[in-house]
Design a protein around this motif. Structure first.
Motif, PDB file in Angstrom:
ATOM      1  N   GLN A  34       0.828  -1.201   0.000  1.00 21.50           N
ATOM      2  CA  GLN A  34       0.000   0.000   0.000  1.00 21.50           C
ATOM      3  C   GLN A  34       0.866   1.257   0.000  1.00 21.50           C
ATOM      4  OE1 GLN A  34      -3.445   0.101  -0.119  1.00 21.50           O
ATOM      5  NE2 GLN A  34      -3.244  -2.096  -0.494  1.00 21.50           N
ATOM      6  N   GLU A  35       0.563   2.164  -0.894  1.00 26.64           N
ATOM      7  CA  GLU A  35       1.315   3.418  -0.982  1.00 26.64           C
ATOM      8  C   GLU A  35       1.243   4.207   0.320  1.00 26.64           C
ATOM      9  OE1 GLU A  35       3.892   5.761  -3.227  1.00 26.64           O
ATOM     10  OE2 GLU A  35       3.062   3.810  -3.679  1.00 26.64           O
ATOM     11  N   LYS A  36       0.109   4.143   0.988  1.00 29.09           N
ATOM     12  CA  LYS A  36      -0.075   4.864   2.247  1.00 29.09           C
ATOM     13  C   LYS A  36       0.965   4.431   3.282  1.00 29.09           C
ATOM     14  CE  LYS A  36      -3.377   5.888   5.866  1.00 29.09           C
ATOM     15  NZ  LYS A  36      -4.658   5.568   6.471  1.00 29.09           N
ATOM     16  N   ASP A  37       1.233   3.136   3.383  1.00 35.14           N
ATOM     17  CA  ASP A  37       2.221   2.632   4.340  1.00 35.14           C
ATOM     18  C   ASP A  37       3.606   3.198   4.041  1.00 35.14           C
ATOM     19  OD1 ASP A  37       0.256   1.075   5.544  1.00 35.14           O
ATOM     20  OD2 ASP A  37       0.816  -0.740   4.441  1.00 35.14           O
ATOM     21  N   LYS A  38       3.960   3.230   2.784  1.00 32.80           N
ATOM     22  CA  LYS A  38       5.277   3.733   2.378  1.00 32.80           C
ATOM     23  C   LYS A  38       5.399   5.230   2.669  1.00 32.80           C
ATOM     24  CE  LYS A  38       5.438   0.204  -1.135  1.00 32.80           C
ATOM     25  NZ  LYS A  38       5.327  -0.108  -2.550  1.00 32.80           N
ATOM     26  N   LEU A  39       4.333   5.961   2.392  1.00 28.07           N
ATOM     27  CA  LEU A  39       4.349   7.398   2.653  1.00 28.07           C
ATOM     28  C   LEU A  39       4.404   7.696   4.148  1.00 28.07           C
ATOM     29  CD1 LEU A  39       1.786   8.587  -0.045  1.00 28.07           C
ATOM     30  CD2 LEU A  39       4.281   8.803  -0.108  1.00 28.07           C
ATOM     31  N   GLU A  40       3.757   6.874   4.947  1.00 29.42           N
ATOM     32  CA  GLU A  40       3.812   7.059   6.402  1.00 29.42           C
ATOM     33  C   GLU A  40       5.220   6.801   6.930  1.00 29.42           C
ATOM     34  OE1 GLU A  40       0.672   4.610   7.950  1.00 29.42           O
ATOM     35  OE2 GLU A  40      -0.858   6.111   7.481  1.00 29.42           O
ATOM     36  N   LEU A  41       5.923   5.849   6.350  1.00 26.44           N
ATOM     37  CA  LEU A  41       7.306   5.593   6.733  1.00 26.44           C
ATOM     38  C   LEU A  41       8.166   6.819   6.428  1.00 26.44           C
ATOM     39  CD1 LEU A  41       9.498   3.580   7.724  1.00 26.44           C
ATOM     40  CD2 LEU A  41       9.723   2.864   5.335  1.00 26.44           C
ATOM     41  N   ILE A  42       7.991   7.389   5.258  1.00 21.52           N
ATOM     42  CA  ILE A  42       8.733   8.593   4.875  1.00 21.52           C
ATOM     43  C   ILE A  42       8.332   9.764   5.762  1.00 21.52           C
ATOM     44  CG2 ILE A  42       9.047  10.289   3.020  1.00 21.52           C
ATOM     45  CD1 ILE A  42       8.750   7.891   1.053  1.00 21.52           C
ATOM     46  N   SER A  43       7.052   9.875   6.055  1.00 23.63           N
ATOM     47  CA  SER A  43       6.565  10.963   6.898  1.00 23.63           C
ATOM     48  C   SER A  43       7.226  10.926   8.271  1.00 23.63           C
ATOM     49  CB  SER A  43       5.045  10.867   7.042  1.00 23.63           C
ATOM     50  OG  SER A  43       4.565  11.868   7.889  1.00 23.63           O
ATOM     51  N   GLY A  44       7.351   9.742   8.839  1.00 27.40           N
ATOM     52  CA  GLY A  44       7.989   9.607  10.138  1.00 27.40           C
ATOM     53  C   GLY A  44       9.431  10.081  10.123  1.00 27.40           C
ATOM     54  N   THR A  45      10.115   9.793   9.039  1.00 28.31           N
ATOM     55  CA  THR A  45      11.504  10.232   8.903  1.00 28.31           C
ATOM     56  C   THR A  45      11.593  11.754   8.826  1.00 28.31           C
ATOM     57  OG1 THR A  45      12.092   8.178   7.786  1.00 28.31           O
ATOM     58  CG2 THR A  45      13.553  10.040   7.449  1.00 28.31           C
ATOM     59  N   LEU A  46      10.719  12.362   8.058  1.00 21.52           N
ATOM     60  CA  LEU A  46      10.743  13.820   7.943  1.00 21.52           C
ATOM     61  C   LEU A  46      10.309  14.491   9.241  1.00 21.52           C
ATOM     62  CD1 LEU A  46       9.487  14.408   4.283  1.00 21.52           C
ATOM     63  CD2 LEU A  46      11.835  14.333   5.167  1.00 21.52           C
ATOM     64  N   SER A  70       6.869  18.910   0.566  1.00 26.67           N
ATOM     65  CA  SER A  70       5.842  19.254  -0.413  1.00 26.67           C
ATOM     66  C   SER A  70       5.422  18.032  -1.239  1.00 26.67           C
ATOM     67  CB  SER A  70       6.347  20.365  -1.327  1.00 26.67           C
ATOM     68  OG  SER A  70       5.433  20.627  -2.359  1.00 26.67           O
ATOM     69  N   LEU A  71       6.397  17.265  -1.689  1.00 31.08           N
ATOM     70  CA  LEU A  71       6.086  16.050  -2.460  1.00 31.08           C
ATOM     71  C   LEU A  71       5.319  15.047  -1.611  1.00 31.08           C
ATOM     72  CD1 LEU A  71       9.459  15.608  -4.385  1.00 31.08           C
ATOM     73  CD2 LEU A  71       7.238  16.242  -5.371  1.00 31.08           C
ATOM     74  N   LEU A  72       5.730  14.895  -0.369  1.00 28.34           N
ATOM     75  CA  LEU A  72       5.040  13.980   0.535  1.00 28.34           C
ATOM     76  C   LEU A  72       3.606  14.434   0.764  1.00 28.34           C
ATOM     77  CD1 LEU A  72       5.046  11.586   2.537  1.00 28.34           C
ATOM     78  CD2 LEU A  72       5.819  13.215   4.265  1.00 28.34           C
ATOM     79  N   ASP A  73       3.415  15.698   1.078  1.00 31.07           N
ATOM     80  CA  ASP A  73       2.072  16.231   1.325  1.00 31.07           C
ATOM     81  C   ASP A  73       1.178  16.077   0.105  1.00 31.07           C
ATOM     82  OD1 ASP A  73       2.831  16.897   3.897  1.00 31.07           O
ATOM     83  OD2 ASP A  73       3.099  19.033   3.460  1.00 31.07           O
ATOM     84  N   SER A  74       1.748  16.304  -1.064  1.00 28.38           N
ATOM     85  CA  SER A  74       0.983  16.144  -2.306  1.00 28.38           C
ATOM     86  C   SER A  74       0.555  14.697  -2.507  1.00 28.38           C
ATOM     87  CB  SER A  74       1.823  16.624  -3.489  1.00 28.38           C
ATOM     88  OG  SER A  74       1.150  16.417  -4.702  1.00 28.38           O
ATOM     89  N   ALA A  75       1.471  13.781  -2.265  1.00 23.27           N
ATOM     90  CA  ALA A  75       1.139  12.360  -2.432  1.00 23.27           C
ATOM     91  C   ALA A  75       0.101  11.922  -1.413  1.00 23.27           C
ATOM     92  CB  ALA A  75       2.416  11.533  -2.299  1.00 23.27           C
ATOM     93  N   LEU A  76       0.240  12.365  -0.181  1.00 21.49           N
ATOM     94  CA  LEU A  76      -0.735  11.986   0.865  1.00 21.49           C
ATOM     95  C   LEU A  76      -2.120  12.558   0.576  1.00 21.49           C
ATOM     96  CD1 LEU A  76       1.443  12.403   4.082  1.00 21.49           C
ATOM     97  CD2 LEU A  76       0.455  10.272   3.225  1.00 21.49           C
ATOM     98  N   SER A  77      -2.170  13.721  -0.024  1.00 24.33           N
ATOM     99  CA  SER A  77      -3.478  14.332  -0.307  1.00 24.33           C
ATOM    100  C   SER A  77      -4.229  13.602  -1.418  1.00 24.33           C
ATOM    101  CB  SER A  77      -3.296  15.801  -0.698  1.00 24.33           C
ATOM    102  OG  SER A  77      -2.754  15.924  -1.998  1.00 24.33           O
ATOM    103  N   LYS A  78      -3.525  12.784  -2.184  1.00 21.86           N
ATOM    104  CA  LYS A  78      -4.158  12.055  -3.289  1.00 21.86           C
ATOM    105  C   LYS A  78      -4.601  10.647  -2.895  1.00 21.86           C
ATOM    106  CE  LYS A  78      -1.880  14.865  -6.535  1.00 21.86           C
ATOM    107  NZ  LYS A  78      -1.045  15.252  -7.482  1.00 21.86           N
ATOM    108  N   LEU A  79      -4.386  10.301  -1.640  1.00 25.16           N
ATOM    109  CA  LEU A  79      -4.801   8.965  -1.187  1.00 25.16           C
ATOM    110  C   LEU A  79      -6.262   8.920  -0.867  1.00 25.16           C
ATOM    111  CD1 LEU A  79      -1.818   7.905   1.073  1.00 25.16           C
ATOM    112  CD2 LEU A  79      -2.303   7.178  -1.242  1.00 25.16           C
TER     113      LEU A  79
END
Length: 79
Positions: A34-46, A70-79
């Motif tokens: 799931q893309e959401k899981d991957k983005l959450e991992l990146i979010s935690g790092t940031l 910005s890229l992370l926020d954009s990707a999360l907003s499209k989930l």
């Protein structure tokens, strides 16, 4: 993920933030499609980097951080 390789050492890669080896990261990615899981991992790092900057009273973030955020926020907003 490639932006982490261009970031300063204070912005650690997601697997380093989680204290994982590259093998552990690879296994985690295999199990989490799931893309959401991957983005959450990146979010935690940031978020970890953001806390480091604030706790160290640094005057600003590294110039690559706003792009990554910005890229992370954009990707999360499209989930």
């Amino acid at each position: 993920m490639i932006l982490f390789s261009h970031a300063p050492t204070e912005i650690v890669s997601p697997h380093e933030s989680a204290n994982w080896s590259l093998l552990q990261l690879s296994q985690w990615l295999d199990k989490h499609s799931q893309e959401k899981d991957k983005l959450e991992l990146i979010s935690g790092t940031l978020q970890r980097y953001q806390t480091l900057v604030r706790d160290s009273n640094l005057p600003n973030f590294h110039e690559i951080y706003p792009l990554m955020k910005s890229l992370l926020d954009s990707a999360l907003s499209k989930l």
